[in-house]
Design a protein around this motif. Structure first.
Motif, PDB file in Angstrom:
ATOM      1  N   LEU A  32       0.838  -1.203   0.000  1.00 38.30           N
ATOM      2  CA  LEU A  32       0.000   0.000   0.000  1.00 38.30           C
ATOM      3  C   LEU A  32       0.870   1.249   0.000  1.00 38.30           C
ATOM      4  O   LEU A  32       0.647   2.187  -0.787  1.00 38.30           O
ATOM      5  CB  LEU A  32      -0.925  -0.019   1.214  1.00 38.30           C
ATOM      6  N   VAL A  33       1.884   1.269   0.852  1.00 35.10           N
ATOM      7  CA  VAL A  33       2.784   2.425   0.926  1.00 35.10           C
ATOM      8  C   VAL A  33       3.528   2.615  -0.386  1.00 35.10           C
ATOM      9  O   VAL A  33       3.675   3.745  -0.880  1.00 35.10           O
ATOM     10  CB  VAL A  33       3.791   2.250   2.087  1.00 35.10           C
ATOM     11  N   SER A  34       3.976   1.519  -0.963  1.00 35.17           N
ATOM     12  CA  SER A  34       4.706   1.598  -2.232  1.00 35.17           C
ATOM     13  C   SER A  34       3.838   2.183  -3.336  1.00 35.17           C
ATOM     14  O   SER A  34       4.301   3.020  -4.122  1.00 35.17           O
ATOM     15  CB  SER A  34       5.199   0.205  -2.619  1.00 35.17           C
ATOM     16  N   GLN A  72       8.102   7.385   5.413  1.00 34.08           N
ATOM     17  CA  GLN A  72       7.843   7.514   6.846  1.00 34.08           C
ATOM     18  C   GLN A  72       6.544   8.281   7.090  1.00 34.08           C
ATOM     19  O   GLN A  72       5.712   7.876   7.916  1.00 34.08           O
ATOM     20  CB  GLN A  72       9.010   8.245   7.511  1.00 34.08           C
ATOM     21  N   ASP A  73       6.352   9.384   6.367  1.00 35.08           N
ATOM     22  CA  ASP A  73       5.140  10.189   6.534  1.00 35.08           C
ATOM     23  C   ASP A  73       3.893   9.420   6.096  1.00 35.08           C
ATOM     24  O   ASP A  73       2.850   9.492   6.751  1.00 35.08           O
ATOM     25  CB  ASP A  73       5.245  11.493   5.732  1.00 35.08           C
ATOM     26  N   ILE A  74       3.991   8.678   4.990  1.00 38.69           N
ATOM     27  CA  ILE A  74       2.852   7.880   4.536  1.00 38.69           C
ATOM     28  C   ILE A  74       2.450   6.873   5.605  1.00 38.69           C
ATOM     29  O   ILE A  74       1.257   6.673   5.879  1.00 38.69           O
ATOM     30  CB  ILE A  74       3.185   7.161   3.207  1.00 38.69           C
ATOM     31  N   ASN A  75       3.436   6.238   6.215  1.00 36.97           N
ATOM     32  CA  ASN A  75       3.140   5.274   7.280  1.00 36.97           C
ATOM     33  C   ASN A  75       2.448   5.944   8.461  1.00 36.97           C
ATOM     34  O   ASN A  75       1.520   5.378   9.044  1.00 36.97           O
ATOM     35  CB  ASN A  75       4.421   4.578   7.734  1.00 36.97           C
ATOM     36  N   SER A 111      -3.278  11.198  -2.902  1.00 40.66           N
ATOM     37  CA  SER A 111      -2.719   9.962  -3.452  1.00 40.66           C
ATOM     38  C   SER A 111      -3.165   8.748  -2.637  1.00 40.66           C
ATOM     39  O   SER A 111      -3.462   7.685  -3.192  1.00 40.66           O
ATOM     40  CB  SER A 111      -1.189  10.032  -3.481  1.00 40.66           C
ATOM     41  N   MET A 112      -3.219   8.899  -1.325  1.00 47.29           N
ATOM     42  CA  MET A 112      -3.741   7.820  -0.481  1.00 47.29           C
ATOM     43  C   MET A 112      -5.153   7.455  -0.897  1.00 47.29           C
ATOM     44  O   MET A 112      -5.491   6.277  -1.053  1.00 47.29           O
ATOM     45  CB  MET A 112      -3.727   8.260   0.993  1.00 47.29           C
TER      46      MET A 112
END
Length: 337
Positions: free
Chosen positions: A10-12, A34-37, A82-83
């Protein structure tokens, strides 16, 4: 309900979408991931607890932090968009729709004014709070200690020191860090000074009232390191005649259960400051329910004030919004049992 897709994939996918839009550069990859996580941690916790308020509050906090670090507004907004796009593409329809609604709601909140005000304003002991803040930010621990002890000796109560000095100053220190006016080192130092001074105040606490033959066990949930709030709660119970057993930060759940089983307290108080620890609170409450004659559990901490129904969702028996109200809420509850 959670996000049932491997986090790494998902992060990728979110990172690739950001890169395709030209919003990140290769040298920023590690920080971006890191921020996406972080965003996903808060989003998942909000979804698990059916609480869009938790995610919206986090997004407002993150926006202030990032903008004060000099990052453009589109940094956070682009990540959220984007998420949402990736989740709509790869999650099952129900989860994707729910995640999309949470993200869309947070994007709407970002359009509203959300500049954090100072926590030290017109209030009792304002001058004392301002002086204390100045001293701890100037790394003058001895003078800060002397200021508090002198105030107590002149007749200011421990309760008022906690409520009108320590509490607003700690919130203000958090705001100053969030707005990039002080460093993490300053924040850690100021917090450690307050903790040190609090540990010296027990001679002012124990004689404060007659004992009530009531016992409290209080601690931060595992993984939670922000302990000043729950320590204040524990001390307020002690001031009001309870026998308070304070276990500290990040208490392992099995150890928590064992001591509750051993001491048979009248009440357990559990604190979580970080939203991603709410799940630990829920798990702990379930574990404590396995104890014979399990005591009622009171929860508190920042996320429970953001979503005022969250305490019910995690299975707690009662909730206190502040240290000052905790004893009253608890004693009223115990009278009605």
């Amino acid at each position: 309900m959670g996000i049932n897709v491997p986090r790494e994939s998902l992060v990728s996918a979110i990172y690739d979408d950001l890169k395709g839009k030209g919003l990140v550069s290769p040298e920023d990859r590690e920080l971006c991931i890191q921020d996406i996580n972080y965003h996903l941690d808060y989003l998942e916790e909000a979804i698990r607890n059916s609480s869009p308020e938790l995610f919206e509050d986090y997004v407002l906090w993150a926006d202030i932090l990032l903008r004060n670090l000099g990052l453009p507004e589109e940094c956070l907004r682009g990540s959220l968009k984007s998420m949402e796009k990736v989740m709509l593409e790869i999650l099952d329809d129900e989860t994707a729709s729910l995640a999309s609604s949470y993200i869309s709601g947070s994007l709407r909140k970002l359009e509203m004014e959300h500049k954090p005000p100072s926590y030290i304003r017109d209030q009792p002991l304002r001058d004392l709070a301002e002086k204390y803040l100045e001293l701890v930010l100037n790394t003058e621990a001895k003078k800060a200690r002397a200021l508090i002890i002198s105030s107590l000796n002149s007749g200011v109560s421990v309760e008022d020191i906690y409520l009108h000095v320590f509490e607003p100053v700690q919130h203000e220190i958090g705001r100053l860090w969030q707005t990039n006016q002080i460093s993490v080192a300053h924040e850690h130092y100021a917090t450690s000074v307050t903790q040190m001074i609090m540990s010296e105040l027990y001679p002012y606490i124990y004689p404060a009232s007659e004992r009530k033959n009531l016992r409290l066990v209080a601690a931060c949930v595992n993984n939670e390191l922000h302990e000043i709030g729950i320590r204040m709660v524990s001390d307020f119970f002690e001031i009001n005649g309870w026998d308070s057993v304070y276990l500290g930060a990040s208490t392992p759940p099995e150890d928590f259960r064992k001591i509750v089983d051993e001491l048979k307290p009248d009440l357990v108080a559990v604190s979580a400051t970080m939203t991603f620890n709410v799940g630990h609170v829920k798990s702990l409450i379930k574990l404590l329910g396995e104890v014979d004659d399990s005591p009622p559990v009171m929860v508190g901490g920042y996320p429970f004030n953001v979503d005022t129904e969250l305490w019910r969702k995690v299975g707690a028996d009662l909730h206190a919004a502040s240290a000052s109200s905790a004893v009253r809420v608890a004693e009223e509850f115990l009278k009605t049992e």
